[in-house]
Design a protein around this motif. Structure first.
Motif, PDB file in Angstrom:
ATOM      1  N   ALA A   1      39.023  82.827  83.919  1.00 14.53           N
ATOM      2  CA  ALA A   1      40.256  82.785  84.715  1.00 14.53           C
ATOM      3  C   ALA A   1      41.407  83.469  83.988  1.00 14.53           C
ATOM      4  O   ALA A   1      42.219  84.178  84.603  1.00 14.53           O
ATOM      5  N   ARG A   2      41.470  83.304  82.664  1.00 14.95           N
ATOM      6  CA  ARG A   2      42.539  83.940  81.890  1.00 14.95           C
ATOM      7  C   ARG A   2      42.328  85.448  81.789  1.00 14.95           C
ATOM      8  O   ARG A   2      43.285  86.217  81.771  1.00 14.95           O
ATOM      9  N   VAL A   3      41.060  85.860  81.720  1.00 15.70           N
ATOM     10  CA  VAL A   3      40.767  87.294  81.630  1.00 15.70           C
ATOM     11  C   VAL A   3      41.011  87.984  82.964  1.00 15.70           C
ATOM     12  O   VAL A   3      41.617  89.060  83.035  1.00 15.70           O
ATOM     13  N   LEU A   4      40.544  87.371  84.044  1.00 18.43           N
ATOM     14  CA  LEU A   4      40.606  88.002  85.366  1.00 18.43           C
ATOM     15  C   LEU A   4      41.957  87.816  86.050  1.00 18.43           C
ATOM     16  O   LEU A   4      42.380  88.680  86.817  1.00 18.43           O
ATOM     17  N   LYS A   5      42.606  86.685  85.823  1.00 17.95           N
ATOM     18  CA  LYS A   5      43.905  86.356  86.422  1.00 17.95           C
ATOM     19  C   LYS A   5      43.833  86.475  87.945  1.00 17.95           C
ATOM     20  O   LYS A   5      42.995  85.865  88.585  1.00 17.95           O
ATOM     21  N   ALA A   6      44.689  87.306  88.537  1.00 12.54           N
ATOM     22  CA  ALA A   6      44.753  87.384  90.002  1.00 12.54           C
ATOM     23  C   ALA A   6      43.519  88.024  90.615  1.00 12.54           C
ATOM     24  O   ALA A   6      43.267  87.877  91.811  1.00 12.54           O
ATOM     25  N   ARG A   7      42.748  88.725  89.798  1.00 13.87           N
ATOM     26  CA  ARG A   7      41.547  89.388  90.342  1.00 13.87           C
ATOM     27  C   ARG A   7      40.351  88.461  90.431  1.00 13.87           C
ATOM     28  O   ARG A   7      39.275  88.872  90.867  1.00 13.87           O
ATOM     29  N   ALA A   8      40.511  87.203  90.030  1.00 17.23           N
ATOM     30  CA  ALA A   8      39.382  86.283  89.949  1.00 17.23           C
ATOM     31  C   ALA A   8      38.753  86.035  91.320  1.00 17.23           C
ATOM     32  O   ALA A   8      39.446  85.753  92.296  1.00 17.23           O
ATOM     33  N   THR A   9      37.452  86.191  91.373  1.00 11.12           N
ATOM     34  CA  THR A   9      36.637  85.825  92.531  1.00 11.12           C
ATOM     35  C   THR A   9      35.414  85.091  91.979  1.00 11.12           C
ATOM     36  O   THR A   9      35.109  85.197  90.788  1.00 11.12           O
ATOM     37  N   PRO A  10      34.697  84.337  92.812  1.00 14.62           N
ATOM     38  CA  PRO A  10      33.499  83.649  92.301  1.00 14.62           C
ATOM     39  C   PRO A  10      32.499  84.601  91.650  1.00 14.62           C
ATOM     40  O   PRO A  10      31.902  84.265  90.611  1.00 14.62           O
TER      41      PRO A  10
END
Length: 223
Positions: A75-84
């Motif tokens: 979650a910290r790496v992906l931030k707003a781009r996070a998807t399952p």
């Protein structure tokens, strides 16, 4: 019972469940592998106990913490781009390219060897001889499997899902570890004044059984 203890009780029960499930899975997988290898002869209870302890403590215990940590890192790496799917890919990469080769496999070979009564030198030789093959086989099985687990399976059920996959994986791991142990025993040097340790005889069908289990795991990962 205090509020703090009541809050921790479900977590303790979940940890006990995970340790028990993982240990039982490891023991059952090793017993099946021994049955294939020895074709009816008595099983090695010390080997099975070592597998049960390692899988229970490490997979059921240590991995419980890691599998809760990976999604937070993703979650910290992906931030707003996070998807399952992206989260599953990051978690699978963290486990397979950092945890597995650097911690899981070395801990497995060293702890299993020591619990079976082997020397530190024999255990480290077993690790050196089998590390590369074990890492590649682990990647073939666990990269796709953990992508699915981390992207589809709820957090509370991830350790049981891994333990279920471990049942097949541990049969392969048991075969590879035992084959390396046999090789180490066969290579023991002669001690002056004592008869040389004879090489252990080949077990009919052991190589074919190992190849079959290896191919089965790789096939399941690619299916």
């Amino acid at each position: 019972m205090s509020v703090a203890l009541r809050a921790r009780w479900p977590r303790a029960l979940r940890l006990a469940r995970d340790v028990t499930l993982a240990g039982t899975s490891g023991a059952a997988a090793d017993l099946i592998c021994q049955g294939v290898e020895s074709a009816g002869s008595a099983s090695d209870s010390r080997r099975t106990a070592a597998f049960a302890i390692f899988t229970g403590v490490y997979v059921g215990g240590v991995c419980s913490g890691l599998y809760g940590l990976y999604p937070r890192i993703a979650a910290r790496v992906l931030k707003a781009r996070a998807t399952p799917r992206l989260e599953g890919a990051v978690c699978s990469a963290l486990d397979n390219f950092l945890h597995v080769p650097l911690t899981y496999i070395p801990t497995f070979y060293l702890s299993i060897g020591m619990m079976r009564g082997e020397s530190w030198e024999s255990s480290t030789k077993m690790l050196r001889d089998s590390w590369g093959e074990t890492v590649v086989t682990c990647w073939a099985f666990w990269i796709p499997a953990q992508f699915i687990i981390f992207s589809k399976v709820p957090a509370a059920l991830r350790v049981p899902a891994v333990a279920a996959g471990d049942f097949a994986w541990n049969m392969v791991l048991s075969f590879v570890a035992n084959r390396s142990s046999l090789s180490v025993s066969a290579d023991l040097p002669a001690v002056p004044g004592l008869p040389a340790v004879p090489a252990l005889p080949a077990v009919p069908g052991i190589a074919e059984a190992g190849e079959f289990l290896h191919d089965a795991v790789v096939f399941s990962a690619c299916a």
